[in-house]
Design a protein around this motif. Structure first.
Motif, PDB file in Angstrom:
ATOM      1  N   ASP A 122      10.857  35.774  43.772  1.00  0.00           N
ATOM      2  CA  ASP A 122      11.998  35.390  42.934  1.00  0.00           C
ATOM      3  C   ASP A 122      12.620  36.612  42.260  1.00  0.00           C
ATOM      4  O   ASP A 122      13.829  36.668  42.062  1.00  0.00           O
ATOM      5  N   TYR A 123      11.779  37.587  41.912  1.00  0.00           N
ATOM      6  CA  TYR A 123      12.337  38.799  41.296  1.00  0.00           C
ATOM      7  C   TYR A 123      13.351  39.466  42.225  1.00  0.00           C
ATOM      8  O   TYR A 123      14.276  40.124  41.767  1.00  0.00           O
ATOM      9  N   GLN A 124      13.155  39.287  43.547  1.00  0.00           N
ATOM     10  CA  GLN A 124      14.111  39.857  44.498  1.00  0.00           C
ATOM     11  C   GLN A 124      15.350  38.968  44.660  1.00  0.00           C
ATOM     12  O   GLN A 124      16.465  39.461  44.766  1.00  0.00           O
ATOM     13  N   PHE A 125      15.129  37.641  44.676  1.00  0.00           N
ATOM     14  CA  PHE A 125      16.224  36.726  45.024  1.00  0.00           C
ATOM     15  C   PHE A 125      16.986  36.208  43.824  1.00  0.00           C
ATOM     16  O   PHE A 125      17.987  35.527  43.968  1.00  0.00           O
ATOM     17  N   HIS A 126      16.491  36.490  42.621  1.00  0.00           N
ATOM     18  CA  HIS A 126      17.083  35.924  41.419  1.00  0.00           C
ATOM     19  C   HIS A 126      18.592  36.189  41.386  1.00  0.00           C
ATOM     20  O   HIS A 126      19.039  37.311  41.564  1.00  0.00           O
ATOM     21  N   ASN A 127      19.358  35.103  41.164  1.00  0.00           N
ATOM     22  CA  ASN A 127      20.816  35.216  41.046  1.00  0.00           C
ATOM     23  C   ASN A 127      21.509  35.812  42.265  1.00  0.00           C
ATOM     24  O   ASN A 127      22.566  36.426  42.139  1.00  0.00           O
ATOM     25  N   THR A 128      20.921  35.639  43.455  1.00  0.00           N
ATOM     26  CA  THR A 128      21.638  36.023  44.661  1.00  0.00           C
ATOM     27  C   THR A 128      22.184  34.759  45.324  1.00  0.00           C
ATOM     28  O   THR A 128      21.923  33.643  44.874  1.00  0.00           O
ATOM     29  N   TYR A 129      22.925  34.946  46.418  1.00  0.00           N
ATOM     30  CA  TYR A 129      23.419  33.791  47.154  1.00  0.00           C
ATOM     31  C   TYR A 129      22.299  32.979  47.782  1.00  0.00           C
ATOM     32  O   TYR A 129      22.511  31.822  48.171  1.00  0.00           O
ATOM     33  N   PHE A 130      21.080  33.558  47.889  1.00  0.00           N
ATOM     34  CA  PHE A 130      19.961  32.761  48.363  1.00  0.00           C
ATOM     35  C   PHE A 130      19.734  31.588  47.409  1.00  0.00           C
ATOM     36  O   PHE A 130      19.530  30.447  47.833  1.00  0.00           O
ATOM     37  N   LEU A 131      19.791  31.862  46.126  1.00  0.00           N
ATOM     38  CA  LEU A 131      19.657  30.811  45.121  1.00  0.00           C
ATOM     39  C   LEU A 131      20.824  29.827  45.206  1.00  0.00           C
ATOM     40  O   LEU A 131      20.626  28.606  45.174  1.00  0.00           O
TER      41      LEU A 131
END
Lengths: 208, 661
Positions: free
Chosen positions: B411-420
Motif C-alpha cells: 500500500d505504501y507504493q500504491f497509496h493514492n495512485t490510479y491503482f486505488l
C-alpha cells in the motif's frame, strides 16, 4: 384450500403502562431508543475528540487552570435533581394525576433552565477572560463537547414546554403518554452524559 | 450605469469571478432550461395541484421510492457528466480543457454526488419500494419521518448542486481533508456548501436508518421470524444498523470543520494545537462502514435475483445471514487502512491490514453461495440476472485488488495512485451499481406495473459492462506505472498516453449505456409489457403476492408466514393472496395521511444551510426558526391517520380480479 391470514386487532394490550400498551405508540418508543443510539455515538465521538485534544493546549492555559468547580457543582446538583423530578412526573402520569404531572414537569424545566443559565454564565465569563475556542484545540473540544450537551438540554426545555401545552389540551392519552415517556428517556440520557462530562472533563481536568 | 452597493455585493458574493466561465455558463443554461420545462409542466399544463397532493406531500413509501429513484438517476447523470469531463481532460497529455481549479471541483462533486446523492438515494429507493412489501407490512414504521428523510436528501442535493453556479464549488475532494479544507487554504463558500449539504442530507440518512431498523424489527408479518426474513430485508437491516453507527462520527467531523471555518475554532488547523489527522480518523470511522452501507444492499439484491431467476431456493441461507452480520461487525475494524501512510506504526497497520483481509472470508462465502444457488437451477438470462452474473467476476477482481492494497508495504507504493482509483471503482460500480441496476430491472414491474424492455436493457448492460472494464482496467496499469490520482494533467513521455486514451473511450461507452438506459426507461413507460399478475418473474417472496403496482394499502389482508419463500409456498399449496380472498375477508384499513410538514422541513433546512454557507446569519437564524416552527407544528398535529373504507378496498381488489365471489 385455505390461506392463513393475520388477525389485525387494534386496541390496548392488557397489563402494560399506557404508552407501551398501544402498538402504534410503543413502536415510536423503539424508534426513540434507536435515535438515542445515534446520540450516544455523537457524544462518543465528541468525548474521543476531547480525549485526544485534552493535552493540546498550545499557548493557552490547560484544564486545571480554566475550570471553575463551583458552578460545575451547582450544575451537577441541578441536573441530577431534575432527573429525579422527571421520574416523579412519569410516575404521576402512570397513576393518572395530571396536576402532579404538571408540577413535577414544571420543576424539571426550572431546574433545567437553572442548569443552562449557570452554564451560559460560566462560558461567557471564560470567554470574557480571553479563553475563546480559537485559542487552542483543547478549548475547542471542551466548548463543543459541553456546549453540545447544553444545546441538548435547551432543546429539551423547548420540547417539554410544547408537551405541557399538549397535555393541558388533551390530558393523558396513549399519544401524550408516549411523548412524555420519550421526553423522560431523553432527559435521563442527558443526565448520564453529564455524569460522564463531570467525571472525565471536569474531575479529569483536576487530575491533569 | 452604476449599480447600488447591495446589488454589487450580491453579484460578487453569489457569482464571484471564478464562476464566470464557459462551463458554468453552460450549467446555467441547463438549469434555466430545466426550470422552464418544470414551469411548463407545473404551471402551464396545470399539474401543480396534482404534484403537490400526490407527490410532494405524500408519505406513502411506494411514492417516496419513486421520488428517490428520480433523484438518484438525475444525480447519476450529473456526476456522470462530471466524470466524462474529467476523462476528456485526461485523455491526452498537456490538455487544457479544464483549469486545475475546475478539475478539482469536478472530481470533488463527482465523488461526493456519486456516494451521497446517487448511491444512497438509489438504495433508499429500493428499500422503500420493496422492504415493507417483502415483510408483509402496510408501510414503514414512521411514514412521516420517511418523507422528511427524502426531503432532507432532496434539499441537501439541491444545495450541493447549486454550488457550481452560485458562489463556487467545493474542491477539496469527496473526503475534504483538512488542513486543505480549512479557511486558510480554501476561502470562499465552496467547502461550506459541501459541509452543509452533507450535514442536512446526513440527518435524513440517519433517520432512514432508524426507520428501517424499527420497520424490520417491529412490523414483520406474523410468523416471519428473523430466520425467515428475505435476504434483501436482512441486508437492509444490516445496512440500517451500519448507518445508525456510522453517520454520527461523520456529523461530528463535518460539524467541527464547519465550526473551524465559520467560527474560527481550532480543531483541524495547523496552529493552536489543532490536529488534521483527527478529522481523517473520524471521517473514515464513518467512511469505511459507508462502503458496506452501499454494498450490502447489492448483496441482498443479488441474493433475491439469483434465487428467482434460478427458480431455486437460495443456497445456504443461514450462512448468508451469518456472513452479512459478520461483515457488519468487521466493517468497524478496518478504517485505518485508508491511511496506512499516516505512519501509525507497524503494529497498528498490521492489525488493520489483517482485519481488512478477514472481510474477504464472509464475502467469499457469499460468492460461493450465489454460485451454488445457480448450480442445477433453471437459469433465465434476464437483464437483472445478467448484472448478477457480471457482478461475480467483477467483484472478485475488485476484492482481490483490495487485498493487495490491504498489504501494508504494498500500500505504501500504491497509496493514492490510479491503482486505488481503479480498485474502488471496481467494487463500487461492479458491486453497488451493478446491484442497484439489477434491482431496478427486477423490481421495476412492482414499482410501475410494467417491465423494462429486456432487449434494450441488454444493450445497456453490455455497453455498461464492457465500458466499465475498458475504463478501469487501464487504470490499474496506470497506477502500477505511478500515475497519481487527482492530477489534472500529465506530461508527455511517461508512457501513460495510450492507457489514458483507452480509459476515456471506455468512459464514453458507459455514458452511452446511460443514454440507452434512459431510452429504455422512457420507452418502457409508454410501451412496456404490462404486468397484470403482480408476479412478473415467477418470484418467491411476499412482494410478488400483491398486484403491480402495489395498491395504496399494499396488502388487503396480511398473510401468516410459514416459509422462507412465502409466496412460493402459497403458489405450491394453490391458495394464494390472489385467489383466496372474498369480500367478507376485507376490513377497513388505517393509512397515514399526507402532510406538507416534511417538504416544509426540508425547505427550512435549505434556508438555514444557505444562510450558513454565505455566513448570512439572519437568513440562517430565520431558517433555524422555520425548522423549529415546523417541528412544533408537526408535534401539535394529531391527525396523522385516515381510514380507508372496506368498500374502497373491495372495489380496488375486485377491479384487479382478486376478489372471489
Amino acid at each position: 384450500m385455505s390461506l392463513p391470514l393475520a388477525e389485525e386487532e387494534t386496541g390496548l394490550a392488557p397489563g402494560l403502562p399506557l404508552e407501551l400498551a398501544d402498538d402504534r405508540e410503543s413502536i415510536k418508543i423503539t424508534g426513540f431508543w434507536m435515535f438515542l443510539v445515534t446520540d450516544v455515538l455523537i457524544f462518543a465521538s465528541l468525548f474521543a475528540s476531547y480525549a485526544v485534544y485534552r493535552s493540546r493546549v498550545a499557548l493557552a492555559p490547560g484544564p486545571a487552570q480554566v475550570f471553575h468547580y463551583g458552578p460545575v457543582l451547582l450544575e451537577t446538583l441541578l441536573l441530577l435533581t431534575s432527573s429525579f423530578t422527571v421520574g416523579l412526573a412519569i410516575w404521576a402520569m402512570r397513576t393518572g394525576r395530571t396536576r402532579m404531572l404538571f408540577f413535577w414537569l414544571a420543576a424539571t424545566l426550572v431546574l433545567g433552565a437553572g442548569f443552562v443559565t449557570s452554564e451560559i454564565h460560566d462560558f461567557t465569563s471564560m470567554v470574557g477572560q480571553g479563553l475563546t475556542w480559537h485559542q487552542s484545540a483543547f478549548l475547542s473540544a471542551f466548548y463543543v463537547l459541553v456546549g453540545t450537551h447544553g444545546a441538548h438540554v435547551t432543546f429539551g426545555i423547548v420540547w417539554a414546554v410544547t408537551l405541557l401545552f399538549q397535555v393541558a389540551r388533551r390530558g393523558i392519552t396513549p399519544v401524550t403518554a408516549r411523548k412524555l415517556y420519550t421526553f423522560s428517556l431523553y432527559w435521563h440520557f442527558l443526565d448520564i452524559v453529564w455524569v460522564f462530562i463531570f467525571t472525565f472533563v471536569y474531575l479529569g481536568g483536576k487530575i491533569g | 450605469m452604476a449599480l447600488p452597493g447591495w446589488m454589487l455585493y450580491l453579484i460578487h458574493t453569489l457569482f464571484p469571478a471564478n464562476t464566470r466561465r464557459p462551463t458554468e455558463l453552460g450549467a446555467d443554461v441547463l438549469i434555466i432550461a430545466t426550470g422552464a420545462i418544470l414551469f411548463y409542466i407545473l404551471i402551464i399544463k396545470g399539474r401543480w395541484r396534482h404534484v403537490w397532493t400526490e407527490w410532494i406531500t405524500t408519505v406513502d413509501h411506494k411514492k417516496i421510492a419513486v421520488l428517490y429513484l428520480i433523484g438518484a438517476l438525475a444525480m447519476l447523470f450529473r456526476a456522470g457528466v462530471d466524470a466524462l469531463m474529467l476523462r476528456t481532460q485526461l485523455a491526452l497529455p498537456h490538455q487544457g480543457l479544464l483549469s486545475a481549479l475546475e478539475y478539482d471541483q469536478l472530481f470533488t462533486t463527482h465523488g461526493t454526488i456519486m456516494i451521497f446523492f446517487m448511491a444512497m438515494p438509489f438504495i433508499f429507493a429500493l428499500f422503500n419500494a420493496v422492504i415493507p412489501l417483502q415483510i408483509g407490512s402496510r408501510d414503514v414504521a414512521f411514514p412521516r419521518l420517511n418523507a422528511m428523510s427524502f426531503w432532507l436528501f432532496a434539499f441537501g442535493a439541491l444545495l450541493l448542486n447549486m454550488s457550481f453556479v452560485v458562489g463556487g464549488s467545493p474542491s477539496a475532494g469527496w473526503t475534504a481533508y483538512p488542513p486543505l479544507s480549512e479557511n486558510v487554504f480554501l476561502p470562499g463558500v465552496g467547502q461550506n456548501y459541501y459541509l452543509m449539504s452533507l450535514l442536512i442530507a446526513g440527518i435524513g440518512t440517519t433517520m432512514t436508518g432508524i426507520n428501517f431498523v424499527v420497520t424490520i424489527l417491529r412490523m414483520r408479518a406474523p410468523g416471519m421470524t428473523l430466520m425467515k426474513l428475505p435476504l434483501f430485508a436482512w441486508s437492509a437491516l444490516m445496512t440500517s444498523a451500519l448507518i445508525i453507527f456510522a453517520f454520527p462520527p461523520l456529523t461530528v467531523a463535518l460539524s467541527m470543520t464547519l465550526i473551524d471555518r465559520l467560527f474560527q475554532s481550532s480543531f483541524f488547523t495547523l496552529g493552536h494545537g489543532g490536529m488534521p489527522m483527527m478529522y481523517v480518523n473520524l471521517f473514515w470511522l464513518f467512511g469505511h462502514p459507508e462502503v458496506y452501507i452501499v454494498v450490502l444492499p447489492a448483496f441482498g439484491i443479488f441474493s433475491e435475483v439469483v434465487a428467482t431467476f434460478s427458480s431455486k431456493r437460495l443456497f445456504g441461507y443461514e450462512v448468508m445471514v451469518a456472513s452479512l452480520v459478520s461483515i457488519m461487525f468487521l466493517a468497524y475494524g478496518t478504517w485505518v487502512h485508508h491511511f496506512f501512510t499516516m505512519g501509525a506504526g507497524p503494529a497498528v497497520n498490521a492489525f488493520f491490514g489483517l482485519s481488512t483481509m478477514l472481510i474477504a472470508i464472509p464475502t467469499g462465502v457469499k460468492i460461493f453461495n450465489w454460485i451454488f444457488t445457480m448450480w442445477g437451477g433453471r437459469i433465465r438470462m434476464t437483464v437483472a440476472m445478467l448484472y448478477q452474473m457480471a457482478f461475480i467476476p467483477t467483484f472478485v477482481i475488485g476484492g482481490a485488488t483490495g487485498i493487495i492494497l490491504a498489504t501494508v508495504p504494498v500500500d505504501y507504493q500504491f497509496h493514492n495512485t490510479y491503482f486505488l482509483v481503479a480498485h474502488f471503482h471496481n467494487v463500487l460500480i461492479g458491486g453497488t451499481l451493478f446491484g442497484l441496476l439489477s434491482g431496478m430491472y427486477y423490481w421495476w414491474p412492482k414499482m410501475f406495473g410494467m417491465k423494462l424492455d429486456e432487449h434494450q436493457g441488454k444493450w445497456a448492460f453490455w455497453l455498461f459492462f464492457l465500458g466499465f472494464w475498458v475504463t478501469f482496467f487501464p487504470q490499474y496499469l496506470l497506477g502500477l506505472e505511478g500515475m497519481q490520482r487527482r492530477m489534472n494533467t500529465y506530461p508527455f513521455g511517461l508512457g501513460w498516453h495510450m492507457l489514458n486514451v483507452i480509459s476515456t473511450i471506455g468512459a464514453f461507452g458507459m455514458g452511452a449505456a446511460f443514454l440507452v438506459l434512459v431510452y429504455n426507461v422512457v420507452w418502457s413507460l409508454r410501451h412496456g409489457e404490462r404486468d397484470v399478475t403482480g408476479d412478473a418473474w415467477d418470484g418467491r417472496t411476499l412482494e410478488w403476492a400483491i398486484p403491480s403496482p402495489a395498491p395504496e394499502y399494499n396488502f388487503a389482508r396480511i398473510p401468516v408466514v410459514n416459509d422462507r419463500d412465502p409466496w412460493w409456498a402459497m403458489k405450491e399449496s394453490g391458495a394464494t393472496l390472489a385467489n383466496s380472498l372474498s369480500a367478507s375477508d376485507i376490513h377497513a384499513i388505517e393509512l397515514p395521511k399526507s402532510t406538507p410538514v416534511p417538504f416544509l422541513l426540508g425547505a427550512s433546512f435549505f434556508l438555514f444551510g444557505f444562510g450558513m454557507v454565505f455566513s448570512w446569519w439572519y437568513v440562517a437564524i430565520l431558517g433555524l426558526l422555520c425548522v423549529i416552527g415546523t417541528l412544533i407544528y408537526s408535534g401539535f398535529n394529531y391527525e396523522e391517520h385516515a381510514m380507508l373504507s372496506a368498500d374502497a378496498i373491495r372495489g380496488t381488489e375486485a377491479s384487479l380480479g382478486r376478489l372471489q365471489a
